[in-house]
Design a protein around this motif. Sequence first.
Motif, PDB file in Angstrom:
ATOM      1  N   ARG A 182       0.851  -1.244  -0.041  1.00 52.06           N
ATOM      2  CA  ARG A 182      -0.074  -0.035  -0.043  1.00 52.06           C
ATOM      3  C   ARG A 182       0.857   1.400   0.019  1.00 52.06           C
ATOM      4  O   ARG A 182       0.525   2.188  -0.528  1.00 52.06           O
ATOM      5  N   LYS A 183       2.028   1.387   0.737  1.00 54.94           N
ATOM      6  CA  LYS A 183       2.885   2.491   0.937  1.00 54.94           C
ATOM      7  C   LYS A 183       3.445   2.531  -0.352  1.00 54.94           C
ATOM      8  O   LYS A 183       3.653   3.731  -0.841  1.00 54.94           O
ATOM      9  N   GLU A 186       1.140   4.152  -2.887  1.00 50.29           N
ATOM     10  CA  GLU A 186       0.880   5.416  -2.740  1.00 50.29           C
ATOM     11  C   GLU A 186       2.126   6.550  -3.139  1.00 50.29           C
ATOM     12  O   GLU A 186       1.931   7.491  -3.613  1.00 50.29           O
ATOM     13  N   GLN A 187       3.238   5.875  -2.888  1.00 50.07           N
ATOM     14  CA  GLN A 187       4.449   6.669  -3.167  1.00 50.07           C
ATOM     15  C   GLN A 187       4.866   6.670  -4.489  1.00 50.07           C
ATOM     16  O   GLN A 187       5.311   7.761  -4.973  1.00 50.07           O
ATOM     17  N   VAL A 189       2.295   6.080  -7.098  1.00 52.67           N
ATOM     18  CA  VAL A 189       1.017   6.482  -7.578  1.00 52.67           C
ATOM     19  C   VAL A 189       0.668   5.306  -8.409  1.00 52.67           C
ATOM     20  O   VAL A 189       0.504   5.464  -9.897  1.00 52.67           O
ATOM     21  N   GLU A 192      -2.638  -0.905  -6.037  1.00 52.80           N
ATOM     22  CA  GLU A 192      -1.929  -1.931  -5.133  1.00 52.80           C
ATOM     23  C   GLU A 192      -1.892  -3.155  -5.783  1.00 52.80           C
ATOM     24  O   GLU A 192      -0.862  -3.835  -5.668  1.00 52.80           O
TER      25      GLU A 192
END
Length: 224
Positions: A182-183, A186-187, A189, A192
């Motif tokens: 997930r991280k 997010e980082q 873009v 998942e």
Amino acid sequence: MTDLIRILLCEDQTLMRLGLRTIFELEPGFQIVGEAADGEEAVSQYGKLHTQGDGPDIVLMDIQMPRLSGVQATALLTTSDPAARVIILTTFDYEDYVFEAIKAGAMGYLLKDVPATELMATIRQVYAGEPSIQPRIAYKLLLEFGRNSRVAAEPARSTHLEQLSPREIEILKLLAEGASNRKIAEQLVLAEGTVKNHVSNILSKLHIENRTQAAYLARERKLF
């Protein structure tokens, strides 16, 4: 040393910190001499307390904290003061966290769900100069050490890094830093699910079994 064990309590969650303080106040033989809500404050408090002549015998350190992580703070403390005795108290039993904490100089590693009696016993053991790791964590650590040793013993495997795409290298670096799917998503873009597919491809190309081995290999090749 005196019979009273002085403790520096480093925990970013206020309720957890207050709860631990209450436990120690009810237990004879322990004294909280300082508190810190992040890793940077932990390092600062440790130095300040020593300057005041009330240096802690034990530093009880959470792993995930703002500004500096517990591992980073531990490394700074043990580098500046090799006699520093740090016990990691955390919710995480991931092999990477245990490896990094021990490499940083921690003498103990406990999960937050331990009974108060086990916490006190571990503190007394580390205070006496004896390292202490919960058996279930030590077992996982030994298994992972064996796997990582086998990876390190096969240098040909590292050449497979050249097969990774630039995006896969990016994701591998983040894996080595302990980021979740997930991280990473997010980082970078990304979806998942896309990250999950990339991770599967990385493991396949490197001929390894799990994320921990991938992180170990990335660190060995100094990708970050």
